[in-house]
Write a protein that holds these residues in place. Sequence first.
Motif, PDB file in Angstrom:
ATOM      1  N   PRO A  19      24.145  42.790  25.752  1.00 22.02           N
ATOM      2  CA  PRO A  19      22.775  43.267  25.525  1.00 22.02           C
ATOM      3  C   PRO A  19      21.781  42.132  25.383  1.00 22.02           C
ATOM      4  O   PRO A  19      22.113  41.030  24.935  1.00 22.02           O
ATOM      5  CB  PRO A  19      22.901  44.065  24.225  1.00 22.02           C
ATOM      6  CG  PRO A  19      24.102  43.508  23.549  1.00 22.02           C
ATOM      7  CD  PRO A  19      25.044  43.107  24.645  1.00 22.02           C
ATOM      8  N   GLY A  20      20.544  42.419  25.789  1.00 20.81           N
ATOM      9  CA  GLY A  20      19.463  41.464  25.624  1.00 20.81           C
ATOM     10  C   GLY A  20      18.785  41.612  24.274  1.00 20.81           C
ATOM     11  O   GLY A  20      19.265  42.304  23.377  1.00 20.81           O
ATOM     12  N   ASP A  21      17.661  40.953  24.134  1.00 21.54           N
ATOM     13  CA  ASP A  21      16.944  40.972  22.864  1.00 21.54           C
ATOM     14  C   ASP A  21      16.213  42.297  22.659  1.00 21.54           C
ATOM     15  O   ASP A  21      15.592  42.826  23.591  1.00 21.54           O
ATOM     16  CB  ASP A  21      15.918  39.839  22.818  1.00 21.54           C
ATOM     17  CG  ASP A  21      16.578  38.463  22.810  1.00 21.54           C
ATOM     18  OD1 ASP A  21      17.711  38.362  22.311  1.00 21.54           O
ATOM     19  OD2 ASP A  21      15.945  37.510  23.304  1.00 21.54           O
ATOM     20  N   PRO A  22      16.266  42.847  21.456  1.00 24.25           N
ATOM     21  CA  PRO A  22      15.558  44.097  21.168  1.00 24.25           C
ATOM     22  C   PRO A  22      14.041  43.912  21.241  1.00 24.25           C
ATOM     23  O   PRO A  22      13.514  42.853  20.912  1.00 24.25           O
ATOM     24  CB  PRO A  22      15.988  44.437  19.743  1.00 24.25           C
ATOM     25  CG  PRO A  22      17.211  43.627  19.491  1.00 24.25           C
ATOM     26  CD  PRO A  22      17.055  42.387  20.309  1.00 24.25           C
ATOM     27  N   ARG A  23      13.381  44.960  21.673  1.00 22.73           N
ATOM     28  CA  ARG A  23      11.914  45.006  21.677  1.00 22.73           C
ATOM     29  C   ARG A  23      11.479  46.232  20.881  1.00 22.73           C
ATOM     30  O   ARG A  23      11.934  47.340  21.136  1.00 22.73           O
ATOM     31  CB  ARG A  23      11.385  45.110  23.111  1.00 22.73           C
ATOM     32  CG  ARG A  23       9.867  45.268  23.214  1.00 22.73           C
ATOM     33  CD  ARG A  23       9.426  45.270  24.668  1.00 22.73           C
ATOM     34  NE  ARG A  23       9.939  46.403  25.413  1.00 22.73           N
ATOM     35  CZ  ARG A  23       9.327  47.593  25.517  1.00 22.73           C
ATOM     36  NH1 ARG A  23       8.176  47.798  24.879  1.00 22.73           N
ATOM     37  NH2 ARG A  23       9.860  48.559  26.234  1.00 22.73           N
ATOM     38  N   THR A  24      10.613  46.030  19.898  1.00 25.71           N
ATOM     39  CA  THR A  24      10.165  47.147  19.067  1.00 25.71           C
ATOM     40  C   THR A  24       9.258  48.070  19.859  1.00 25.71           C
ATOM     41  O   THR A  24       8.277  47.630  20.474  1.00 25.71           O
ATOM     42  CB  THR A  24       9.439  46.647  17.821  1.00 25.71           C
ATOM     43  OG1 THR A  24      10.359  45.903  17.000  1.00 25.71           O
ATOM     44  CG2 THR A  24       8.883  47.809  17.003  1.00 25.71           C
ATOM     45  N   VAL A  52       7.426  60.026  21.246  1.00 23.14           N
ATOM     46  CA  VAL A  52       7.219  58.580  21.331  1.00 23.14           C
ATOM     47  C   VAL A  52       7.273  58.184  22.802  1.00 23.14           C
ATOM     48  O   VAL A  52       8.262  58.459  23.485  1.00 23.14           O
ATOM     49  CB  VAL A  52       8.286  57.802  20.532  1.00 23.14           C
ATOM     50  CG1 VAL A  52       8.040  56.304  20.635  1.00 23.14           C
ATOM     51  CG2 VAL A  52       8.281  58.241  19.065  1.00 23.14           C
ATOM     52  N   THR A  53       6.219  57.536  23.278  1.00 30.66           N
ATOM     53  CA  THR A  53       6.176  57.103  24.667  1.00 30.66           C
ATOM     54  C   THR A  53       6.783  55.713  24.806  1.00 30.66           C
ATOM     55  O   THR A  53       6.961  54.991  23.824  1.00 30.66           O
ATOM     56  CB  THR A  53       4.738  57.072  25.197  1.00 30.66           C
ATOM     57  OG1 THR A  53       4.026  56.003  24.555  1.00 30.66           O
ATOM     58  CG2 THR A  53       4.018  58.391  24.938  1.00 30.66           C
ATOM     59  N   ALA A  54       7.078  55.335  26.037  1.00 35.75           N
ATOM     60  CA  ALA A  54       7.624  54.000  26.291  1.00 35.75           C
ATOM     61  C   ALA A  54       6.648  52.915  25.874  1.00 35.75           C
ATOM     62  O   ALA A  54       7.060  51.791  25.558  1.00 35.75           O
ATOM     63  CB  ALA A  54       7.985  53.863  27.768  1.00 35.75           C
ATOM     64  N   ALA A  55       5.359  53.235  25.856  1.00 34.75           N
ATOM     65  CA  ALA A  55       4.348  52.275  25.425  1.00 34.75           C
ATOM     66  C   ALA A  55       4.200  52.222  23.908  1.00 34.75           C
ATOM     67  O   ALA A  55       3.418  51.423  23.381  1.00 34.75           O
ATOM     68  CB  ALA A  55       2.996  52.621  26.052  1.00 34.75           C
ATOM     69  N   ASP A 111      10.893  52.216   9.023  1.00 33.02           N
ATOM     70  CA  ASP A 111      11.958  52.176  10.027  1.00 33.02           C
ATOM     71  C   ASP A 111      11.352  52.043  11.414  1.00 33.02           C
ATOM     72  O   ASP A 111      10.213  52.407  11.656  1.00 33.02           O
ATOM     73  CB  ASP A 111      12.821  53.445   9.953  1.00 33.02           C
ATOM     74  CG  ASP A 111      13.889  53.354   8.878  1.00 33.02           C
ATOM     75  OD1 ASP A 111      14.485  52.296   8.719  1.00 33.02           O
ATOM     76  OD2 ASP A 111      14.134  54.380   8.182  1.00 33.02           O
ATOM     77  N   ARG A 112      12.177  51.539  12.362  1.00 30.36           N
ATOM     78  CA  ARG A 112      11.638  51.250  13.681  1.00 30.36           C
ATOM     79  C   ARG A 112      12.563  51.805  14.758  1.00 30.36           C
ATOM     80  O   ARG A 112      13.747  52.075  14.529  1.00 30.36           O
ATOM     81  CB  ARG A 112      11.470  49.742  13.863  1.00 30.36           C
ATOM     82  CG  ARG A 112      12.774  48.970  13.900  1.00 30.36           C
ATOM     83  CD  ARG A 112      12.538  47.456  13.980  1.00 30.36           C
ATOM     84  NE  ARG A 112      11.973  46.940  12.743  1.00 30.36           N
ATOM     85  CZ  ARG A 112      10.775  46.339  12.683  1.00 30.36           C
ATOM     86  NH1 ARG A 112      10.053  46.159  13.779  1.00 30.36           N
ATOM     87  NH2 ARG A 112      10.314  45.888  11.538  1.00 30.36           N
ATOM     88  N   ILE A 113      11.996  51.932  15.965  1.00 30.40           N
ATOM     89  CA  ILE A 113      12.761  52.224  17.165  1.00 30.40           C
ATOM     90  C   ILE A 113      12.626  51.028  18.082  1.00 30.40           C
ATOM     91  O   ILE A 113      11.529  50.519  18.310  1.00 30.40           O
ATOM     92  CB  ILE A 113      12.282  53.501  17.852  1.00 30.40           C
ATOM     93  CG1 ILE A 113      12.589  54.718  16.970  1.00 30.40           C
ATOM     94  CG2 ILE A 113      12.940  53.686  19.219  1.00 30.40           C
ATOM     95  CD1 ILE A 113      11.994  56.001  17.480  1.00 30.40           C
ATOM     96  N   VAL A 134      16.719  48.110  23.778  1.00 36.46           N
ATOM     97  CA  VAL A 134      17.652  47.023  23.969  1.00 36.46           C
ATOM     98  C   VAL A 134      18.184  47.078  25.398  1.00 36.46           C
ATOM     99  O   VAL A 134      18.865  48.031  25.773  1.00 36.46           O
ATOM    100  CB  VAL A 134      18.824  47.097  22.971  1.00 36.46           C
ATOM    101  CG1 VAL A 134      19.807  45.958  23.220  1.00 36.46           C
ATOM    102  CG2 VAL A 134      18.308  47.050  21.542  1.00 36.46           C
ATOM    103  N   PRO A 135      17.911  46.070  26.246  1.00 33.46           N
ATOM    104  CA  PRO A 135      18.447  46.075  27.606  1.00 33.46           C
ATOM    105  C   PRO A 135      19.949  45.825  27.600  1.00 33.46           C
ATOM    106  O   PRO A 135      20.445  44.956  26.871  1.00 33.46           O
ATOM    107  CB  PRO A 135      17.694  44.940  28.296  1.00 33.46           C
ATOM    108  CG  PRO A 135      17.233  44.047  27.196  1.00 33.46           C
ATOM    109  CD  PRO A 135      17.023  44.923  25.996  1.00 33.46           C
TER     110      PRO A 135
END
Length: 355
Positions: free
Chosen positions: A41-46, A78-81, A347-349, A352-353
Amino acid sequence: MGHMRAWFVIMMTAFTVVGCAAAPAEIAARPAGTASPTTTPGDPRTIAEGLSVPWAIAFTEGGDALVTERDSARLLRVTAAGKVTPLGEIEGVEPDGEGGLMGVAARGDQVFLYYTAASDNRIVRYRLAGDTLSDRKVIVKGIPEGGIHNGGRLAFGPDGFLYASTGETGDQALAQDRDSLAGKILRMTADGAPAPGNPFGTLVHSYGHRNVQGLAWDSSGRLYASEFGANSFDEVNLIEAGGNYGWPEVEGVGDDPDYVNPIVTWDTSEASPSGMAYAEGSLWVGALRGERLWQVPLDGAGSAGRPVDHLRDAHGRLRAVTLAPDGTLWIGTSNKDGRGDPRQGDDRIMSVPVG
């Protein structure tokens, strides 16, 4: 049935840290599958933050995510943006301990939710048009509820039927009682009726479960479930229709022909496995107490290779794990659930690639 799966059970009892991943330093003397990870996996993006115990994530046909908040009983879009739109507080939800608004699944314009009511756990169906929920209908009720072990995962399988995981609510005997809906994996139509071909003619698909919180299918249509153990072993199980997974008679591997053995076990301090998704030849399992993302590689026969962990201690408790339309994993933290240590922005979503 247990001996049919025993040859590929993995017993993980100790771990060595290597960078952000850990491999077991000791494996019990059981032949394990030879599958190995094909991707890292790559780095997470919030994507979104400031949420409160996001329990489950499901994607609509339009590509937006529907997210449940366990304790607030809110359903969010929740949208991808990263735009977060509350769709409403779900009627009848009575949060209690580990219960509240939990699973979500979507099909067409229908949304299905699993929640804790005043006296039981229920599955309800809505119609979603824009940001409006309507046509509420409870399709399953009478699932035992408790302060612990409510299960709660919902997902549509490749067969087109809706699956639900339930917990035994701390009443262990219910897991072995096929007349009870507790401690089971259920399989049903969109109207809540037993799906054709169910092994006992009821909603019950498999039984003998303690508390399943993750469901995922591989590319061959095999169903896997992640399950909380008690004091010794958490599990991933390959689910067979009509299978008895042993609880409370067995925790972990029992090698008893009456029960199906897990394909992976962890020490409970390393996992508490919750949400799970399949992508790129591996199962990806969110760990609550273990505070990491587990990658479980699978081979073509459904045998599990040695799991590898990622994101260890980086984001706290991980509960929701879902494959997004773009091929990334959307992962939700659960640091505000009363057992975590909330961090700034929780909390967050995160996205992760994994490809």
